[in-house]
Scaffold this motif. Structure first.
Motif, PDB file in Angstrom:
ATOM      1  N   TYR A 106       0.945  10.712   7.289  1.00  0.00           N
ATOM      2  CA  TYR A 106       1.158  10.963   8.709  1.00  0.00           C
ATOM      3  C   TYR A 106       1.328   9.262   9.193  1.00  0.00           C
ATOM      4  CZ  TYR A 106      -0.523  15.595   8.217  1.00  0.00           C
ATOM      5  OH  TYR A 106      -0.743  16.910   7.816  1.00  0.00           O
ATOM      6  N   GLY A 107       2.061   8.719   8.349  1.00  0.00           N
ATOM      7  CA  GLY A 107       2.355   7.328   8.671  1.00  0.00           C
ATOM      8  C   GLY A 107       1.332   6.256   8.395  1.00  0.00           C
ATOM      9  N   LEU A 108       0.626   5.967   9.425  1.00  0.00           N
ATOM     10  CA  LEU A 108      -0.856   5.046   8.974  1.00  0.00           C
ATOM     11  C   LEU A 108      -2.083   5.685   8.905  1.00  0.00           C
ATOM     12  CD1 LEU A 108       0.186   2.784  12.152  1.00  0.00           C
ATOM     13  CD2 LEU A 108       0.989   2.374   9.594  1.00  0.00           C
ATOM     14  N   SER A 141      -4.219  -1.927   6.480  1.00  0.00           N
ATOM     15  CA  SER A 141      -3.733  -1.101   5.318  1.00  0.00           C
ATOM     16  C   SER A 141      -2.273  -0.645   5.622  1.00  0.00           C
ATOM     17  CB  SER A 141      -4.660   0.112   5.101  1.00  0.00           C
ATOM     18  OG  SER A 141      -5.772  -0.418   4.589  1.00  0.00           O
ATOM     19  N   GLY A 142      -1.380  -0.414   4.728  1.00  0.00           N
ATOM     20  CA  GLY A 142      -0.084  -0.178   4.843  1.00  0.00           C
ATOM     21  C   GLY A 142       0.904  -0.370   3.872  1.00  0.00           C
ATOM     22  N   PRO A 143       2.009  -0.395   3.719  1.00  0.00           N
ATOM     23  CA  PRO A 143       2.775  -0.047   4.863  1.00  0.00           C
ATOM     24  C   PRO A 143       2.842   1.419   5.165  1.00  0.00           C
ATOM     25  CG  PRO A 143       4.207  -0.194   3.000  1.00  0.00           C
ATOM     26  CD  PRO A 143       2.892  -0.521   2.424  1.00  0.00           C
ATOM     27  N   PRO A 144       3.495   1.920   6.344  1.00  0.00           N
ATOM     28  CA  PRO A 144       3.638   3.270   6.754  1.00  0.00           C
ATOM     29  C   PRO A 144       3.790   4.214   5.409  1.00  0.00           C
ATOM     30  CG  PRO A 144       4.351   2.082   8.482  1.00  0.00           C
ATOM     31  CD  PRO A 144       4.294   1.250   7.184  1.00  0.00           C
ATOM     32  N   PHE A 145       3.306   5.310   5.334  1.00  0.00           N
ATOM     33  CA  PHE A 145       3.485   6.517   4.487  1.00  0.00           C
ATOM     34  C   PHE A 145       3.292   5.864   3.110  1.00  0.00           C
ATOM     35  CE2 PHE A 145       6.347   7.432   7.940  1.00  0.00           C
ATOM     36  CZ  PHE A 145       5.757   8.700   8.374  1.00  0.00           C
ATOM     37  N   LEU A 146       2.354   4.916   3.143  1.00  0.00           N
ATOM     38  CA  LEU A 146       2.018   4.465   1.623  1.00  0.00           C
ATOM     39  C   LEU A 146       1.333   5.441   0.762  1.00  0.00           C
ATOM     40  CD1 LEU A 146       0.874   2.095  -0.218  1.00  0.00           C
ATOM     41  CD2 LEU A 146      -1.103   2.182   1.126  1.00  0.00           C
ATOM     42  N   ASN A 147       1.577   5.515  -0.590  1.00  0.00           N
ATOM     43  CA  ASN A 147       1.074   6.528  -1.526  1.00  0.00           C
ATOM     44  C   ASN A 147       0.364   5.524  -2.389  1.00  0.00           C
ATOM     45  OD1 ASN A 147       0.058   8.544  -3.191  1.00  0.00           O
ATOM     46  ND2 ASN A 147       2.171   9.589  -3.269  1.00  0.00           N
ATOM     47  N   HIS A 148      -1.041   5.401  -2.267  1.00  0.00           N
ATOM     48  CA  HIS A 148      -1.556   4.305  -3.389  1.00  0.00           C
ATOM     49  C   HIS A 148      -2.252   5.029  -4.471  1.00  0.00           C
ATOM     50  CE1 HIS A 148      -4.143   0.890  -4.435  1.00  0.00           C
ATOM     51  NE2 HIS A 148      -3.472   0.485  -4.008  1.00  0.00           N
ATOM     52  N   PRO A 149      -2.301   4.690  -5.634  1.00  0.00           N
ATOM     53  CA  PRO A 149      -2.838   5.297  -6.767  1.00  0.00           C
ATOM     54  C   PRO A 149      -4.483   5.225  -6.545  1.00  0.00           C
ATOM     55  CG  PRO A 149      -1.933   3.325  -7.281  1.00  0.00           C
ATOM     56  CD  PRO A 149      -1.482   3.363  -5.966  1.00  0.00           C
ATOM     57  N   VAL A 150      -4.982   4.480  -5.816  1.00  0.00           N
ATOM     58  CA  VAL A 150      -6.547   4.322  -5.543  1.00  0.00           C
ATOM     59  C   VAL A 150      -6.621   4.952  -4.328  1.00  0.00           C
ATOM     60  CG1 VAL A 150      -8.405   2.824  -5.431  1.00  0.00           C
ATOM     61  CG2 VAL A 150      -6.780   2.580  -7.159  1.00  0.00           C
ATOM     62  N   LEU A 151      -6.227   4.425  -2.985  1.00  0.00           N
ATOM     63  CA  LEU A 151      -6.535   4.841  -1.772  1.00  0.00           C
ATOM     64  C   LEU A 151      -6.079   6.246  -1.453  1.00  0.00           C
ATOM     65  CD1 LEU A 151      -5.209   1.789   0.212  1.00  0.00           C
ATOM     66  CD2 LEU A 151      -7.671   2.296  -0.571  1.00  0.00           C
ATOM     67  N   GLY A 152      -4.854   6.777  -2.008  1.00  0.00           N
ATOM     68  CA  GLY A 152      -4.501   7.919  -1.756  1.00  0.00           C
ATOM     69  C   GLY A 152      -3.307   7.870  -0.843  1.00  0.00           C
ATOM     70  N   HIS A 199     -10.058  -4.328  10.664  1.00  0.00           N
ATOM     71  CA  HIS A 199      -9.543  -5.097   9.398  1.00  0.00           C
ATOM     72  C   HIS A 199      -9.294  -4.018   8.330  1.00  0.00           C
ATOM     73  CE1 HIS A 199     -10.855  -7.709   5.815  1.00  0.00           C
ATOM     74  NE2 HIS A 199      -9.539  -8.023   6.334  1.00  0.00           N
ATOM     75  N   SER A 200      -7.969  -4.314   7.714  1.00  0.00           N
ATOM     76  CA  SER A 200      -7.814  -3.867   6.426  1.00  0.00           C
ATOM     77  C   SER A 200      -7.640  -2.320   6.613  1.00  0.00           C
ATOM     78  CB  SER A 200      -8.390  -4.328   5.375  1.00  0.00           C
ATOM     79  OG  SER A 200      -8.137  -4.047   4.004  1.00  0.00           O
ATOM     80  N   PHE A 201      -8.515  -1.741   5.488  1.00  0.00           N
ATOM     81  CA  PHE A 201      -8.728  -0.023   5.597  1.00  0.00           C
ATOM     82  C   PHE A 201      -9.317   0.595   6.799  1.00  0.00           C
ATOM     83  CE2 PHE A 201     -10.934   3.746   4.065  1.00  0.00           C
ATOM     84  CZ  PHE A 201      -9.952   4.349   3.527  1.00  0.00           C
ATOM     85  N   GLY A 202     -10.259  -0.279   7.400  1.00  0.00           N
ATOM     86  CA  GLY A 202     -10.780  -0.051   8.626  1.00  0.00           C
ATOM     87  C   GLY A 202      -9.551   0.359   9.839  1.00  0.00           C
ATOM     88  N   GLY A 203      -8.349  -0.123   9.478  1.00  0.00           N
ATOM     89  CA  GLY A 203      -7.195   0.119  10.599  1.00  0.00           C
ATOM     90  C   GLY A 203      -7.216   1.469  11.078  1.00  0.00           C
ATOM     91  N   ALA A 204      -7.552   2.452  10.514  1.00  0.00           N
ATOM     92  CA  ALA A 204      -7.404   3.818  10.760  1.00  0.00           C
ATOM     93  C   ALA A 204      -8.207   4.355  12.089  1.00  0.00           C
ATOM     94  CB  ALA A 204      -7.738   4.792   9.848  1.00  0.00           C
ATOM     95  N   PHE A 205      -9.383   3.511  12.027  1.00  0.00           N
ATOM     96  CA  PHE A 205     -10.275   3.727  13.406  1.00  0.00           C
ATOM     97  C   PHE A 205      -9.449   3.332  14.418  1.00  0.00           C
ATOM     98  CE2 PHE A 205     -13.772   2.566  16.191  1.00  0.00           C
ATOM     99  CZ  PHE A 205     -14.799   3.272  15.739  1.00  0.00           C
ATOM    100  N   GLY A 206      -8.707   2.348  14.533  1.00  0.00           N
ATOM    101  CA  GLY A 206      -7.767   1.900  15.624  1.00  0.00           C
ATOM    102  C   GLY A 206      -6.717   3.010  16.083  1.00  0.00           C
ATOM    103  N   TRP A 207      -6.203   3.410  14.759  1.00  0.00           N
ATOM    104  CA  TRP A 207      -4.894   4.267  14.986  1.00  0.00           C
ATOM    105  C   TRP A 207      -5.563   5.791  15.555  1.00  0.00           C
ATOM    106  CZ3 TRP A 207      -2.583   0.255  14.746  1.00  0.00           C
ATOM    107  CH2 TRP A 207      -2.231  -0.504  13.678  1.00  0.00           C
ATOM    108  N   PHE A 208      -6.623   6.134  15.256  1.00  0.00           N
ATOM    109  CA  PHE A 208      -7.220   7.164  15.639  1.00  0.00           C
ATOM    110  C   PHE A 208      -7.583   7.058  17.099  1.00  0.00           C
ATOM    111  CE2 PHE A 208      -8.037   8.494  11.236  1.00  0.00           C
ATOM    112  CZ  PHE A 208      -7.041   9.618  11.190  1.00  0.00           C
ATOM    113  N   PHE A 217      -0.171  -9.669   2.148  1.00  0.00           N
ATOM    114  CA  PHE A 217      -0.057  -8.694   2.940  1.00  0.00           C
ATOM    115  C   PHE A 217       1.145  -8.537   3.984  1.00  0.00           C
ATOM    116  CE2 PHE A 217      -3.830  -6.906   1.130  1.00  0.00           C
ATOM    117  CZ  PHE A 217      -3.956  -5.747   1.911  1.00  0.00           C
ATOM    118  N   GLU A 218       1.780  -9.844   4.319  1.00  0.00           N
ATOM    119  CA  GLU A 218       2.722 -10.004   5.335  1.00  0.00           C
ATOM    120  C   GLU A 218       3.860  -8.977   5.279  1.00  0.00           C
ATOM    121  OE1 GLU A 218       3.716 -14.150   5.854  1.00  0.00           O
ATOM    122  OE2 GLU A 218       2.091 -14.532   7.088  1.00  0.00           O
TER     123      GLU A 218
END
Length: 308
Positions: A219-221, A204-215, A177-186, A252-253
């Protein structure tokens, strides 16, 4: 409803690492709670989002059974994760650095219960009023934790936890779910042979997101390198089934659609599951907590069964 039958259950930590500090050498890792029915359809790993914890999957803010129980009834051996520094994977500033501010009514996670952003359908599935007098929102905020302060560190923690968990339990379906998506990508990057399918909820996304809070997702996702990518010289995912799931009322769609397109370019067999297209209306970002969480889980079980 038939009695719930559990053949096996327990807890363990995986991906253990050591940290040297003023008090000596400490140990930290990823906490996992598991329950298995008498006849197991598949392993299913549930990974919470942002500053949440396993409770996001274990229950709902108004006290109904959470997805861990619902999927257990569907025949899965369910492994519910507390990501490092959250829930039963305890936080300590000597290991993780300064802690952020607590969740609040004025903060981002409270918007999970709020009205839809302008122009979107009405958000009707939150199990309460979504305001300061809502006991469900109070319960939800009480179990939220400060958001991980370092994106790269959080992604490295998820990478280590995903690899170690899959190595321990073997081939599995992952649901993130959401920010935990990276667990799946790894997991896809490091152990593709152990990922039977992946369900990414409002990731979390879209790919190559540069978010002021998240970072920056450089590397895409992810904020760390992975073994796959969209380029001609990049590794590919070999048709691993991935469902990218989005809600009609969260906003988020568009991001989820961009993520789905990116994963197709990376070689995944991608299904875009939009809840409204499946006749499920009124959901926000945290669909596992909402009034129709049983119906949403049934949609996901049906997809998993058809793709594994």
């Amino acid at each position: 409803m038939e009695p719930l039958v559990i053949a096996e259950q327990g807890h363990f930590f995986t991906g253990l690492r050591e940290h040297g500090g003023p008090a000596g050498t400490s140990v930290y890792g990823t906490h996992v709670q598991y329950q298995a029915p008498p006849s197991v359809r598949d392993n299913l790993i549930l990974v919470h989002g942002g500053g949440g914890q396993a409770l996001d999957m274990l229950t709902t803010p108004d006290g109904r059974p959470g997805w861990s129980t619902i999927f257990l009834r569907d025949g899965f051996a369910v492994y519910t994760v507390d990501r490092p520094g959250l829930g039963r994977s305890p936080f300590h500033p000597d290991i993780y650095g300064p802690i952020g501010p607590p969740a609040s009514y004025e903060g981002f996670v409270a918007t999970f219960a709020a009205p839809s952003p302008p122009g979107l359908p009405e958000h009707t599935q939150w199990p309460g009023s979504g305001d300061r007098d809502d006991p469900a929102l109070a319960q939800f905020l009480a179990w939220q934790e400060p958001f991980p302060p370092d994106l790269v560190r959080a992604h490295e923690d998820m990478r280590v936890g995903a690899v170690a968990l899959l190595d321990r339990i073997g081939p599995s379906v992952l649901l993130t779910h959401s920010f935990g998506g990276a667990f799946g990508w790894f997991a896809l990057s490091e152990r593709p042979d152990l990922v039977r399918a992946l369900v990414a909820i409002e990731t979390s996304g879209p790919p190559f997101l540069n978010h002021p809070v998240l970072g920056e997702f450089s590397y895409g996702l992810t904020a760390l390198p992975v073994s796959f990518g969209p380029g001609g010289d990049d590794g590919k995912l070999g048709g691993i089934p991935v469902a990218v799931v989005s809600s009609p009322c969260s906003g988020f769609e568009p991001s989820c659609h961009a993520t789905a397109d990116y994963l197709r370019e990376c070689g995944a067999d991608v299904t875009e599951l939009r809840l409204a297209d499946a006749g499920l209306h009124g959901n926000g970002h945290a669909m596992m907590l909402e009034k129709n969480n049983v119906e949403v889980a049934a949609l996901l079980t049906d997809w998993i069964v058809k793709h594994t």
